[in-house]
Design a protein around this motif. Structure first.
Motif, PDB file in Angstrom:
ATOM      1  N   ALA A  36       0.827  -1.203   0.000  1.00  0.00           N
ATOM      2  CA  ALA A  36       0.000   0.000   0.000  1.00  0.00           C
ATOM      3  C   ALA A  36       0.867   1.261   0.000  1.00  0.00           C
ATOM      4  N   GLU A  37       1.940   1.258   0.759  1.00  0.00           N
ATOM      5  CA  GLU A  37       2.853   2.403   0.769  1.00  0.00           C
ATOM      6  C   GLU A  37       3.492   2.607  -0.601  1.00  0.00           C
ATOM      7  N   LEU A  38       3.901   1.506  -1.234  1.00  0.00           N
ATOM      8  CA  LEU A  38       4.509   1.580  -2.559  1.00  0.00           C
ATOM      9  C   LEU A  38       3.523   2.135  -3.583  1.00  0.00           C
ATOM     10  N   GLU A  63      -6.332  -7.901   2.971  1.00  0.00           N
ATOM     11  CA  GLU A  63      -5.581  -6.911   3.743  1.00  0.00           C
ATOM     12  C   GLU A  63      -5.562  -5.561   3.045  1.00  0.00           C
ATOM     13  N   LEU A  64      -5.445  -5.561   1.715  1.00  0.00           N
ATOM     14  CA  LEU A  64      -5.459  -4.293   0.986  1.00  0.00           C
ATOM     15  C   LEU A  64      -6.833  -3.641   1.032  1.00  0.00           C
ATOM     16  N   GLY A  68      -8.252   0.163   2.587  1.00  0.00           N
ATOM     17  CA  GLY A  68      -9.042   1.149   1.864  1.00  0.00           C
ATOM     18  C   GLY A  68      -9.098   0.995   0.364  1.00  0.00           C
ATOM     19  N   TYR A  69      -8.446  -0.023  -0.190  1.00  0.00           N
ATOM     20  CA  TYR A  69      -8.487  -0.242  -1.635  1.00  0.00           C
ATOM     21  C   TYR A  69      -9.728  -1.054  -2.011  1.00  0.00           C
TER      22      TYR A  69
END
Length: 261
Positions: A36-38, A63-64, A68-69
């Protein structure tokens, strides 16, 4: 596809291999947070649409979604998709995840009309077919991602493999033992393996359940960059794991990021 090893391992023996996938659940949250950071650093923030191609039991997709995805997961195995849906419900993210049973070779047709901000292909879920077909997979992915959208691939690093190659090995998870006899072809970059699946019967005895012949392509980074370049993707960056370790010849994994061009 009838008779291909992916059907044997992920559908016919899918319940056995699902135990391997489940054994990696404890590390998945940290990997998803790094992914997510990437993505956010490369202009795909939470709220974006992600395709998890060959999503397995939905480890990263769930998990993603928690982060919020909006995630669509596609996998060949109906059993894995069912498990992924159960996992999403248990995580409370079912409304942000959609799952489809499908063949990655047909992803452009399966998801025709949809557009994604990023595509993920993780845990060495690429290179299963001949070189032409592997190109077809990437070309199909390019059709369903927006211009500038991302593709993150996580696979075994061939440079690492040739340093540590062992012709035999095993993996034991719960009551299943996978014996591996490996033959890596330097001239083609293909790993041909026989996986013998044994079930623990108790008392130190095992019953042979199946033997599956695997054949898949193992890439160096420069081979991967060339393949993506041929199919409409531009190289962005590389890491040695899904938690951001540095990449080099000694890195076990290639976690490479590409952008649609």
């Amino acid at each position: 596809m009838s008779g291909h090893w992916v059907e044997e391992l992920f559908i016919q023996r899918g319940e056995d291999y699902a135990k391997v996938l489940s054994s990696f659940l404890p590390r998945t949250r940290a990997e998803a947070e790094w992914i997510a950071e990437l993505l956010a650093r490369n202009e795909v923030p939470p709220g974006s649409r992600i395709l998890d191609l060959a999503c397995g039991i939905g480890r990263h997709a769930g998990e993603l979604a928690r982060l919020g995805y909006h995630v669509t997961g596609v996998d060949l195995s109906p059993a894995y998709i069912a498990r992924a849906e159960e996992l999403a419900r248990s995580q409370g993210v079912r409304e942000r995840v959609a799952y489809r049973v499908g063949d990655m070779r047909e992803v452009g047709e399966i998801l025709d009309g949809e557009r994604f901000d990023a595509i993920l292909n993780l845990f060495t879920s690429f290179g299963y077919y001949d070189d032409e077909t592997n190109e077809v997979v990437l070309s199909g992915c390019r059709k369903i991602v927006r211009d500038g959208g991302l593709f993150l691939i996580d696979i075994l690093n061939r440079d690492y493999l040739v340093q540590v190659f062992q012709p035999r090995g095993f993996t034991r998870v719960e009551d299943v033992l996978f014996l591996e006899d490996r033959d890596f072809r330097l001239e083609t970059g293909r790993m041909r393996s026989t996986w013998t699946i044994l079930k623990d019967q108790g008392g130190g005895s095992y019953q042979r359940e199946a033997a599956i012949e695997l054949d898949h392509r193992v890439y160096t980074l420069h081979e991967l960059v060339g393949l993506f370049d041929q199919t409409g993707w531009a190289y962005r960056e590389v890491h040695g794991s899904l938690t951001g370790e540095p990449f080099g010849v000694a890195a076990r994994r290639i976690a490479a990021l590409f952008a649609a061009c």
